[in-house]
Design a protein around this motif. Structure first.
Motif, PDB file in Angstrom:
ATOM      1  N   THR A  22      -3.096  -4.673  -0.525  1.00 30.08           N
ATOM      2  CA  THR A  22      -3.515  -5.861  -1.275  1.00 30.08           C
ATOM      3  C   THR A  22      -4.146  -5.503  -2.603  1.00 30.08           C
ATOM      4  N   THR A  23      -4.919  -4.392  -2.650  1.00 27.10           N
ATOM      5  CA  THR A  23      -5.575  -4.037  -3.917  1.00 27.10           C
ATOM      6  C   THR A  23      -4.543  -3.730  -4.984  1.00 27.10           C
ATOM      7  N   LYS A  40      -1.416  -4.568  -5.164  1.00 27.06           N
ATOM      8  CA  LYS A  40      -0.637  -5.732  -5.584  1.00 27.06           C
ATOM      9  C   LYS A  40      -1.466  -6.669  -6.442  1.00 27.06           C
ATOM     10  N   ALA A  41      -2.754  -6.828  -6.096  1.00 26.71           N
ATOM     11  CA  ALA A  41      -3.589  -7.737  -6.888  1.00 26.71           C
ATOM     12  C   ALA A  41      -3.781  -7.207  -8.300  1.00 26.71           C
ATOM     13  N   ARG A  42      -3.862  -5.856  -8.451  1.00 29.40           N
ATOM     14  CA  ARG A  42      -4.091  -5.304  -9.784  1.00 29.40           C
ATOM     15  C   ARG A  42      -2.833  -5.237 -10.625  1.00 29.40           C
ATOM     16  N   GLN A  69       0.485  -7.037  -9.846  1.00 30.59           N
ATOM     17  CA  GLN A  69       1.465  -8.118  -9.891  1.00 30.59           C
ATOM     18  C   GLN A  69       1.090  -9.135 -10.927  1.00 30.59           C
ATOM     19  N   TRP A  90       3.925  -4.257 -11.352  1.00 32.09           N
ATOM     20  CA  TRP A  90       4.336  -3.926  -9.982  1.00 32.09           C
ATOM     21  C   TRP A  90       5.811  -3.576  -9.918  1.00 32.09           C
TER      22      TRP A  90
END
Lengths: 129, 149, 360
Positions: free
Chosen positions: C190-191, C193-195, C197, C251
């Motif tokens: 999750t980290t 992808k959050a940073r 995407q 990403w």
């Protein structure tokens, strides 16, 4: 199940880190294992060298110098501090006279002190007279 | 991707541009077309609009040893196969129109040619140096001097 | 809010190579940036005019440290085209094997740098550890960890022993296992992808207008790869896919590069299985006849362009190199608008800078 798998992986990684051997070696106390084709310092087979100068022409770093007075009177000098350890001189020589050794070149703070005279016919000529 | 249709290109160029666009075979792996400098924007817009030739690999400039009064500038394109536009410029006043209006990616290449060979590009904001320092006031470095190596 | 100008570089812990970036910010938002290159400009194109062709093979190797092999390969292929030499098949396979291993280690290096910038230090440690296994294989084969000196005009400098093939096989097998773990992290963490995407998305049209090449362009849907479009032998006989992704954000660039590692592992296996026997070099004359040639190849970062002109003397008359990082740097200021300050490392890492290549 996923929870357990991830914890097991962490535990395995911890065990491996604590019991495995180090990736590094404490050089120069331990011997360093160099690969077979390692391009180390230069050596010359004096019998084979004829002083043609092809190695000097192909050296990209001006690490070899040839002082030639006649066909059999010449002097070949090698400067390890300028050498790029690239293998061009080894390939240029038609008689395989000049080759890379498997030894690390010596390290020093004074580049002048490690200059190697590979072949000196001039000195022989002077001493003969 | 579709390859460039070289024969169709020559038909169009021959029809729309009266001045001779000479085809040469001077560079291996490339189709070379020599055009005069003032036809560059017209030919580029034909390549872009009618043939979808958008990829400019680079802009190369050089001096020919046998031809001391001219500079040669090549625009190297690519679409399945290579295409080069060759332009000869007078060395006294080399001026070319910038392509950055149509192809913004030509910016860096034009800046490098401008600082290394002294070519002036019109119709663009300014050409700050790309690789040379800001306080460089010598001659363009790639032009040959009198004394050789 | 007031605007502020922050200079980054040329010496900065964020960058590995010197470049100056003047970032204009307003609060937390970045408004734009101005780039300045040239801090490692060594004048390689001018130096090449004062050295003969054999010396230039060593000179072009030192343009870049990570993609050194593909520079010498392209230069040697250009000189061999002017000489009209026909090389034995084994030479092409050895050159391609080193090219693919170089691509793997370059992408692993890049992935570690991106993870470090985001803060995932463990991914950085793992990828660089895997990279060492590839570098060990390359060192056993060529004698050097970074300066491989594989190519010469007319062939390659060393031959593969009987234990090199199994060594490559076992490294590829081990890396495939580690690779699955990395893919799991990229796709599900999750980290990360959050940073990454949605950060700095660029459309296909932007890529075409700025003439961007390589994985950065393929991550925005541009389907171009010199290994398939202008293949050097033996790529016309090998089986691989060109990976593209439509989104164009940071990403997608990560995903494209990771998939390219899998394709390169597959290619290494094919090369080791299919390599023919034969000599490893032919005698090349020292004098190159007059002529001009353009040679393109696929470096880890994209299309590499070499133009060589010879006038019949011992020294080349003109050598022009265009490295793939240069157009990616051209699109950097546009990427820097409308992002937050915390996204600057992600954007800088996404284009896989190699300033030594760009400056020459």
């Amino acid at each position: 199940m996923q929870w357990l798998k991830k914890r097991m992986r962490l535990l395995l990684a911890l065990v491996e880190a604590l019991t495995g051997e180090a990736e590094t070696v404490s050089y120069p106390k331990t011997e360093l294992e160099l690969p077979k084709g390692y391009r180390g310092a230069i050596q010359l087979d004096e019998e084979k060298c004829i002083g043609c100068g092809l190695c000097v022409m192909d050296c990209p770093a001006h690490g070899l110098e040839l002082e030639k007075e006649s066909k059999s009177v010449y002097k070949l000098t090698y400067y390890p501090a300028r050498c790029a350890y690239c293998g061009q001189c080894e390939r240029a020589c038609h008689r395989q006279a000049i080759t890379h050794t498997n030894q690390l070149p010596g390290s020093t703070t004074d580049p002048e002190s490690i200059i190697v005279i590979l072949k000196d016919q001039k000195e022989q000529e002077d001493s003969d007279e | 991707m579709n390859k460039l249709d070289v024969d169709a290109l020559f038909n169009v160029l021959g029809g729309e541009i009266d001045q001779a666009c000479i085809r040469q075979d001077s560079i291996q792996n490339e189709v070379v077309i020599e055009i005069p400098a003032e036809k560059l924007p017209e030919v580029s817009s034909i390549l872009l609009d009618q043939f979808d030739l958008y990829h400019l690999s680079t802009i190369t400039a050089e001096e020919r040893t046998g031809d001391p009064d001219y500079l040669e500038v090549q625009y190297n394109f690519w679409k399945g196969s290579g295409l080069t536009l060759l332009i000869r410029l007078e060395k006294d006043s080399p001026v070319l129109r910038s392509l950055t209006g149509m192809i913004p990616g030509a910016d860096f290449y034009e800046r490098e040619v401008a600082e290394m060979f002294g070519v002036r590009f019109t119709h663009r904001a300014e050409t700050p140096p790309l690789l040379l320092p800001d306080d460089w006031d010598g001659d363009p470095p790639m032009l040959q001097k009198e004394e050789t190596k | 809010m007031d605007k502020m100008n922050i200079p980054i570089g040329p010496q900065h812990p964020l960058l590995k190579e010197p470049l100056r970036l003047n970032i204009e910010i307003s609060g937390e938002r970045v408004l734009g940036g101005i780039l300045r290159l040239g801090y490692v400009h060594r004048g390689i194109e001018k130096l090449a005019q004062t050295r003969n062709y054999n010396q230039n093979v060593s000179l072009t190797e030192r343009v870049c440290g990570i993609c050194s092999h593909v520079h010498t390969t392209t230069f040697c292929r250009a000189v061999e085209a002017l000489l009209g030499l026909e090389l034995p098949e084994r030479v092409h396979y050895i050159r391609a094997l080193m090219c693919e291993m170089e691509r793997i280690h370059s992408h692993l290096l890049w992935l570690g740098i991106l993870a470090k910038h985001i803060g995932l230090e463990m991914v950085f440690m793992h990828t660089w550890h895997d990279r060492e296994s590839i570098l060990d294989v390359m060192e056993e084969m060529s004698g050097g960890r970074v300066a491989h000196a594989v190519n010469q005009i007319g062939g390659v400098r060393f031959d593969l022993d009987e234990d090199h093939g199994p060594m490559v096989d076992s490294t590829v097998k081990k890396l495939k296992v580690d690779y699955e773990e990395l893919l799991d992290v990229i796709e599900h963490d999750t980290t990360l992808k959050a940073r990454t995407q949605g950060v700095a998305p660029l459309s296909t049209d932007d890529m075409k207008r700025y003439c961007v090449v390589g994985p950065v362009a393929r991550a925005s849907g541009v389907d171009v790869d010199m290994r398939r479009d202008d293949p050097m032998p033996p790529y016309d006989k090998l089986d691989f896919q060109v990976i593209t992704h439509p989104d164009g954000d940071a990403w997608s660039r990560t995903y494209v590069r990771l998939q390219e590692i899998r394709q390169s592992l597959h290619l290494c296996k094919q090369i080791i299985d299919d390599i023919p026997e034969g000599p490893i070099s032919v005698r090349a004359p020292r004098k190159v006849p007059a002529g001009e040639v353009v040679m393109r190849s696929e470096a880890p970062r994209g299309e590499l362009f070499y133009y060589l002109r010879s006038d019949g003397s011992d020294y080349p008359a003109r050598l022009k190199i265009r490295t793939p990082t240069l157009p990616a740097l051209g699109i950097l200021p546009e990427q820097l608008s409308e992002i937050h300050i915390a996204d600057i490392p992600v954007v800088l890492a996404g284009i896989d800078l190699c300033i030594a290549c760009a400056d020459r």
